[in-house]
Design a protein around this motif. Structure first.
Motif, PDB file in Angstrom:
ATOM      1  N   SER A   1       0.830  -1.201   0.000  1.00 21.05           N
ATOM      2  CA  SER A   1       0.000   0.000   0.000  1.00 21.05           C
ATOM      3  C   SER A   1       0.867   1.254   0.000  1.00 21.05           C
ATOM      4  O   SER A   1       1.849   1.348   0.734  1.00 21.05           O
ATOM      5  CB  SER A   1      -0.911   0.015   1.229  1.00 21.05           C
ATOM      6  OG  SER A   1      -1.648   1.223   1.262  1.00 21.05           O
ATOM      7  N   ASN A   2       0.478   2.198  -0.821  1.00 23.31           N
ATOM      8  CA  ASN A   2       1.189   3.472  -0.898  1.00 23.31           C
ATOM      9  C   ASN A   2       0.484   4.475   0.011  1.00 23.31           C
ATOM     10  O   ASN A   2      -0.524   5.065  -0.359  1.00 23.31           O
ATOM     11  CB  ASN A   2       1.196   3.962  -2.345  1.00 23.31           C
ATOM     12  CG  ASN A   2       2.105   5.162  -2.532  1.00 23.31           C
ATOM     13  OD1 ASN A   2       2.589   5.741  -1.562  1.00 23.31           O
ATOM     14  ND2 ASN A   2       2.344   5.520  -3.785  1.00 23.31           N
ATOM     15  N   GLY A   3       1.014   4.658   1.199  1.00 21.55           N
ATOM     16  CA  GLY A   3       0.382   5.553   2.165  1.00 21.55           C
ATOM     17  C   GLY A   3       0.928   6.963   2.103  1.00 21.55           C
ATOM     18  O   GLY A   3       0.435   7.860   2.781  1.00 21.55           O
ATOM     19  N   ASP A   4       1.968   7.160   1.298  1.00 24.56           N
ATOM     20  CA  ASP A   4       2.600   8.488   1.230  1.00 24.56           C
ATOM     21  C   ASP A   4       3.193   8.665  -0.173  1.00 24.56           C
ATOM     22  O   ASP A   4       4.300   8.221  -0.459  1.00 24.56           O
ATOM     23  CB  ASP A   4       3.697   8.579   2.298  1.00 24.56           C
ATOM     24  CG  ASP A   4       4.399   9.927   2.296  1.00 24.56           C
ATOM     25  OD1 ASP A   4       4.001  10.818   1.500  1.00 24.56           O
ATOM     26  OD2 ASP A   4       5.346  10.099   3.084  1.00 24.56           O
ATOM     27  N   THR A   5       2.427   9.323  -1.044  1.00 24.57           N
ATOM     28  CA  THR A   5       2.918   9.472  -2.424  1.00 24.57           C
ATOM     29  C   THR A   5       4.088  10.446  -2.504  1.00 24.57           C
ATOM     30  O   THR A   5       4.815  10.455  -3.496  1.00 24.57           O
ATOM     31  CB  THR A   5       1.779   9.943  -3.357  1.00 24.57           C
ATOM     32  OG1 THR A   5       1.195  11.116  -2.785  1.00 24.57           O
ATOM     33  CG2 THR A   5       0.712   8.868  -3.508  1.00 24.57           C
ATOM     34  N   ALA A   6       4.287  11.233  -1.456  1.00 24.38           N
ATOM     35  CA  ALA A   6       5.398  12.206  -1.472  1.00 24.38           C
ATOM     36  C   ALA A   6       6.754  11.509  -1.473  1.00 24.38           C
ATOM     37  O   ALA A   6       7.753  12.100  -1.894  1.00 24.38           O
ATOM     38  CB  ALA A   6       5.274  13.149  -0.278  1.00 24.38           C
ATOM     39  N   ASN A   7       6.807  10.263  -0.993  1.00 24.54           N
ATOM     40  CA  ASN A   7       8.112   9.582  -0.965  1.00 24.54           C
ATOM     41  C   ASN A   7       8.275   8.589  -2.118  1.00 24.54           C
ATOM     42  O   ASN A   7       9.213   7.805  -2.139  1.00 24.54           O
ATOM     43  CB  ASN A   7       8.328   8.888   0.390  1.00 24.54           C
ATOM     44  CG  ASN A   7       7.330   7.752   0.631  1.00 24.54           C
ATOM     45  OD1 ASN A   7       6.675   7.269  -0.302  1.00 24.54           O
ATOM     46  ND2 ASN A   7       7.217   7.312   1.873  1.00 24.54           N
ATOM     47  N   ASP A   8       7.360   8.631  -3.091  1.00 23.45           N
ATOM     48  CA  ASP A   8       7.462   7.666  -4.199  1.00 23.45           C
ATOM     49  C   ASP A   8       8.781   7.837  -4.950  1.00 23.45           C
ATOM     50  O   ASP A   8       9.456   6.867  -5.274  1.00 23.45           O
ATOM     51  CB  ASP A   8       6.302   7.850  -5.185  1.00 23.45           C
ATOM     52  CG  ASP A   8       4.978   7.396  -4.589  1.00 23.45           C
ATOM     53  OD1 ASP A   8       4.984   6.963  -3.414  1.00 23.45           O
ATOM     54  OD2 ASP A   8       3.956   7.479  -5.278  1.00 23.45           O
ATOM     55  N   ILE A   9       9.095   9.088  -5.233  1.00 21.57           N
ATOM     56  CA  ILE A   9      10.358   9.376  -5.917  1.00 21.57           C
ATOM     57  C   ILE A   9      11.194  10.244  -4.993  1.00 21.57           C
ATOM     58  O   ILE A   9      10.753  11.310  -4.564  1.00 21.57           O
ATOM     59  CB  ILE A   9      10.091  10.086  -7.258  1.00 21.57           C
ATOM     60  CG1 ILE A   9       9.402   9.094  -8.212  1.00 21.57           C
ATOM     61  CG2 ILE A   9      11.383  10.620  -7.863  1.00 21.57           C
ATOM     62  CD1 ILE A   9       8.923   9.707  -9.491  1.00 21.57           C
TER      63      ILE A   9
ATOM     64  N   PRO B   1      14.445   5.771   2.268  1.00 21.52           N
ATOM     65  CA  PRO B   1      13.573   6.968   2.272  1.00 21.52           C
ATOM     66  C   PRO B   1      12.298   6.764   1.470  1.00 21.52           C
ATOM     67  O   PRO B   1      11.320   7.471   1.678  1.00 21.52           O
ATOM     68  CB  PRO B   1      14.459   8.054   1.642  1.00 21.52           C
ATOM     69  CG  PRO B   1      15.561   7.329   0.939  1.00 21.52           C
ATOM     70  CD  PRO B   1      15.758   6.042   1.693  1.00 21.52           C
ATOM     71  N   ARG B   2      12.292   5.783   0.584  1.00 26.10           N
ATOM     72  CA  ARG B   2      11.065   5.537  -0.184  1.00 26.10           C
ATOM     73  C   ARG B   2      10.066   4.704   0.613  1.00 26.10           C
ATOM     74  O   ARG B   2       8.901   4.586   0.233  1.00 26.10           O
ATOM     75  CB  ARG B   2      11.416   4.887  -1.519  1.00 26.10           C
ATOM     76  CG  ARG B   2      12.177   5.885  -2.384  1.00 26.10           C
ATOM     77  CD  ARG B   2      13.066   5.249  -3.399  1.00 26.10           C
ATOM     78  NE  ARG B   2      14.115   4.432  -2.832  1.00 26.10           N
ATOM     79  CZ  ARG B   2      15.096   3.882  -3.556  1.00 26.10           C
ATOM     80  NH1 ARG B   2      15.150   4.098  -4.848  1.00 26.10           N
ATOM     81  NH2 ARG B   2      16.011   3.136  -2.974  1.00 26.10           N
ATOM     82  N   HIS B   3      10.526   4.142   1.713  1.00 24.31           N
ATOM     83  CA  HIS B   3       9.603   3.456   2.634  1.00 24.31           C
ATOM     84  C   HIS B   3       9.235   4.353   3.814  1.00 24.31           C
ATOM     85  O   HIS B   3       8.233   4.118   4.482  1.00 24.31           O
ATOM     86  CB  HIS B   3      10.245   2.186   3.187  1.00 24.31           C
ATOM     87  CG  HIS B   3      10.299   1.067   2.187  1.00 24.31           C
ATOM     88  ND1 HIS B   3       9.216   0.680   1.438  1.00 24.31           N
ATOM     89  CD2 HIS B   3      11.314   0.245   1.826  1.00 24.31           C
ATOM     90  CE1 HIS B   3       9.558  -0.324   0.640  1.00 24.31           C
ATOM     91  NE2 HIS B   3      10.825  -0.598   0.852  1.00 24.31           N
TER      92      HIS B   3
ATOM     93  N   HIS C   1       6.909   0.373  -6.879  1.00 21.46           N
ATOM     94  CA  HIS C   1       5.514   0.741  -7.094  1.00 21.46           C
ATOM     95  C   HIS C   1       5.034   1.826  -6.138  1.00 21.46           C
ATOM     96  O   HIS C   1       3.917   2.288  -6.253  1.00 21.46           O
ATOM     97  CB  HIS C   1       4.608  -0.491  -6.986  1.00 21.46           C
ATOM     98  CG  HIS C   1       4.763  -1.440  -8.138  1.00 21.46           C
ATOM     99  ND1 HIS C   1       3.916  -2.483  -8.363  1.00 21.46           N
ATOM    100  CD2 HIS C   1       5.681  -1.497  -9.138  1.00 21.46           C
ATOM    101  CE1 HIS C   1       4.289  -3.152  -9.449  1.00 21.46           C
ATOM    102  NE2 HIS C   1       5.373  -2.571  -9.922  1.00 21.46           N
ATOM    103  N   GLY C   2       5.850   2.171  -5.159  1.00 21.90           N
ATOM    104  CA  GLY C   2       5.503   3.292  -4.285  1.00 21.90           C
ATOM    105  C   GLY C   2       4.937   2.919  -2.931  1.00 21.90           C
ATOM    106  O   GLY C   2       4.660   3.784  -2.107  1.00 21.90           O
ATOM    107  N   GLY C   3       4.764   1.631  -2.675  1.00 22.13           N
ATOM    108  CA  GLY C   3       4.263   1.212  -1.362  1.00 22.13           C
ATOM    109  C   GLY C   3       5.265   1.571  -0.272  1.00 22.13           C
ATOM    110  O   GLY C   3       6.457   1.736  -0.542  1.00 22.13           O
ATOM    111  N   ASP C   4       4.782   1.717   0.957  1.00 21.26           N
ATOM    112  CA  ASP C   4       5.663   2.201   2.022  1.00 21.26           C
ATOM    113  C   ASP C   4       5.146   1.798   3.411  1.00 21.26           C
ATOM    114  O   ASP C   4       4.079   1.164   3.535  1.00 21.26           O
ATOM    115  CB  ASP C   4       5.827   3.723   1.918  1.00 21.26           C
ATOM    116  CG  ASP C   4       4.495   4.430   1.701  1.00 21.26           C
ATOM    117  OD1 ASP C   4       3.499   3.992   2.307  1.00 21.26           O
ATOM    118  OD2 ASP C   4       4.455   5.391   0.917  1.00 21.26           O
ATOM    119  N   ILE C   5       5.911   2.174   4.417  1.00 22.30           N
ATOM    120  CA  ILE C   5       5.564   1.809   5.800  1.00 22.30           C
ATOM    121  C   ILE C   5       4.243   2.458   6.212  1.00 22.30           C
ATOM    122  O   ILE C   5       3.421   1.838   6.891  1.00 22.30           O
ATOM    123  CB  ILE C   5       6.699   2.225   6.760  1.00 22.30           C
ATOM    124  CG1 ILE C   5       7.961   1.397   6.457  1.00 22.30           C
ATOM    125  CG2 ILE C   5       6.286   2.054   8.219  1.00 22.30           C
ATOM    126  CD1 ILE C   5       9.202   1.868   7.188  1.00 22.30           C
TER     127      ILE C   5
END
Ligand code: CA
Length: 626
Positions: free
Chosen positions: A139-147, A215-217, A165-169
């Motif tokens: 699950s991507n809970g924070d799109t700001a850290n995708d890139i 940082p992407r997580h 894919h952008g998923g994170d903690i």
């Protein structure tokens, strides 16, 4: 396995090439007072730091030894932190040889973490049910850290299964209630430490900084919040750790402290992955060396854990994360490839500080003797005795597939389960083994059993009622299906609903189909019952030899008895219940209540009819037909 055997093929090491910065990095960046082991080794990294002499002035802390290595950018400093040392900050002063200004680093010893006087670390045991997920795909809970600019891989492409894919903690934190609702008690995420690799960095097994969350997580603080949040919801946390290899972009690989920090050959040499060379009485030195020293993959340098500074670094890093975040269990990746003595030292060091911690190693091997070599066992006169508490039980995984996919026979069908569990006498404690139907490297269970719903229920029932610690890979609950190739990307699909603009949301009942909800509900009913069932979690196991293809076993203790009956054959089977006298009649049980459906089976006519392709988990009761 002598180093001299491969020394001739080592790369020439050029210490004159340096990428070290002038600022000082110290690992671990901080530590704690009150650890049982008073020793701490600081890995100090800065350009030319070996020309400086560190001094410390803090009551209770003394420098025992300053170790210089081949690379002048490193110092390994042995400290002793005496019992009774007070927490606090102090300066480490580095004095140069000439007229340079001294450097300094503010170090901190924190008080060990406690919560309400009880240590917050709970351990992972057979009372738990583990949920495995890949954070990039959950699950991507924070799109700001995708890139994250500055990372070597600045792409996110959900159409490409090898991309991030952008998923994170944060995404995992957002769904802890969902995870808990299934009766899960512990979450195992694949590694979230930094993987600053140019490609395929999504999977997390090519670590480039052991002390930093990618940082992407998220970041280290968010990881701590994640553990606290999980704990507050009654969920435990398993950390996935990797000691065999690193990513080729790891900072200490790019500027190695010593020549022997990693294993190197004159040309790329891959591990044979034939772990049996470690115990094979007929093995060649050459096979042993390539197995242990060959690289796991081209971009994954193989660490030499016989280097004592590296071994200490890895062990302290493990303790650091446990103490920092309050981790309950460790899943150790590629357990069969690192140095075995190192691994025992690691287990010993962890259990010294955290005797309750759950530890299991990945042992993707063939055969019971092979698997049990790598865990605490009852063998005598073997070349090596492992101290690992538990393993990922691949042998029961294979047995389960055969039990459900092959016709009943002397060595097939349910006999596979029966024979495999009979081998439990080799383990010191088989209840510490982790059971699974599939994982992030394997074909999905639902596909393996040819999408047969009855077999799926049997597999789930076995998983949640046999001995050991059940573990389930995400997606099982909505019948996720696919076959895995070598890269396994086919079984690392995004969780539908975990990402912005997903058309389907399988985190909700409404988002799942009726068929998927039936699976979800079956699994949840059984797992939630299991949570409070002493018989299913810590009770004994008694199994009966299959006669016509059925499989009957009991989990029991002084408080309750659960009888599991399965019939994966296409014919009806009649059980004569007198055969199970010692578990049923002698205990005055006259019926059993199905955990999932609540239906009652009465035993008064001393016969039970098992429908074709059926399974029941019955809690036995003294209530009879009136
Ligand atoms: Ca994200």
């Amino acid at each position: 396995m002598k180093q001299s055997n491969i020394i001739g093929v080592l790369f020439l090491f050029l210490i004159t090439i340096s990428s070290a910065a002038t600022e000082i990095r110290i690992d671990p960046a901080f530590w704690w007072t009150g650890m049982k082991n008073p020793a701490l080794q600081l890995c100090i990294y800065s350009e030319g730091i070996s020309n400086y002499t560190p001094t410390i002035n803090h009551a209770g802390v003394s420098i025992l030894k300053i170790n210089k290595v081949e690379n002048a950018n490193y110092l390994f400093v042995d400290l002793k932190i005496s019992a009774g040392t007070l927490p606090g900050k102090f300066k480490i002063i580095f004095k140069g040889r000439g007229n340079e200004l001294p450097k300094s680093y503010t170090y901190e010893l924190k008080a060990r973490n406690k919560q309400d006087g009880i240590t917050r670390i709970q351990g992972v045991t057979s009372k738990d049910f583990i949920y495995l997920l890949m954070p990039d795909r959950f699950s991507n809970g924070d799109t700001a850290n995708d890139i994250v600019l500055g990372t070597t891989d600045e792409t996110v492409d959900r159409r490409n299964l090898k991309s991030r894919h952008g998923g994170d903690i944060r995404g995992v934190m957002n769904h802890l209630d969902y995870i808990k609702s299934m009766g899960v008690t512990a979450v195992w995420m694949t590694p979230v430490t930094e993987n600053n690799q140019p490609f395929e960095s999504y999977h997390g097994y090519a670590i480039t900084d052991y002390y930093k969350i990618d940082p992407r997580h998220g970041n280290n603080e968010l990881f701590l919040n994640y553990v606290n949040s999980a704990h507050s919801k009654g969920l435990k946390v398993v950390q996935d750790v990797v000691y065999n290899h690193i990513g080729s972009e790891h900072w200490f690989y790019k500027d190695k402290p010593t020549r022997d920090w990693v294993h190197q050959f004159d040309k790329f040499t891959r591990s044979t992955y034939k772990d049996m060379a470690l115990f094979d009485p007929h093995a060649s030195d050459s096979d042993r060396n390539v197995l242990s020293y060959g690289w796991f993959d081209k971009h994954m340098p193989d660490l030499n854990q016989r280097n004592i500074y590296l071994a200490t670094y890895l062990i302290q890093n493990t303790l650091w994360w446990i103490e920092y975040a309050g981790i309950d269990g460790l899943r150790i990746d590629t357990w069969v490839y690192p140095d075995l003595d190192f691994e025992n030292s690691l287990v010993k060091a962890v259990l010294l500080e955290y005797p309750q911690l759950g530890i299991y190693g990945e042992t993707w091997v063939q055969g019971i003797a092979n698997q049990s070599f790598f865990v605490e066992n009852n063998y005598v006169n073997v070349p090596f005795k492992s101290m690992l508490p538990g393993v990922t039980d691949f042998q029961l995984y294979y047995a389960t597939q055969d039990a459900l996919n092959t016709d009943f026979g002397w060595e097939s069908g349910t006999t596979r389960w029966y024979r495999m569990l009979a081998n439990d006498f080799v383990y010191k404690d088989p209840s510490r083994n982790v059971l699974f139907l599939d994982n992030h490297d394997l074909s999905r269970f639902y596909s393996v059993i040819k999408e047969d719903d009855n077999k799926w229920k049997m597999g789930i029932t076995f998983l949640l009622t046999s001995r050991g610690i059940p573990s389930m890979y995400t997606g099982t609950e909505y019948l996720s299906h696919n076959f895995a190739s070598l890269s396994a990307i086919e079984v690392r699909q995004d969780f539908p609903g975990g990402f912005p603009n997903d058309a389907i949301n399988k985190f909700t009942k409404e988002g799942r189909s009726e068929h998927e909800n039936e699976a979800f509900n079956y699994l949840s009913a059984l797992a939630n019952y299991r949570k409070t069932s002493s018989a299913l979690t810590t009770g004994k196991l008694m199994q009966y030899a299959p006669q016509e293809g059925e499989y009957v076993y009991f989990r029991y203790d002084t408080k309750q008895t659960v009888m599991i009956v399965m019939n994966p054959t296409k014919k009806e089977i009649k059980l004569n219940l007198n055969r199970y006298y010692e578990r049923i009649k002698s205990k005055k049980y006259r019926s059993g209540v199905d955990i999932v459906t609540g239906a009652i089976e009465f035993f008064d006519n001393e016969e039970m009819v098992l429908k074709p392709m059926s399974v029941e988990a019955l809690v036995l009761s003294e209530r009879g037909l009136e």
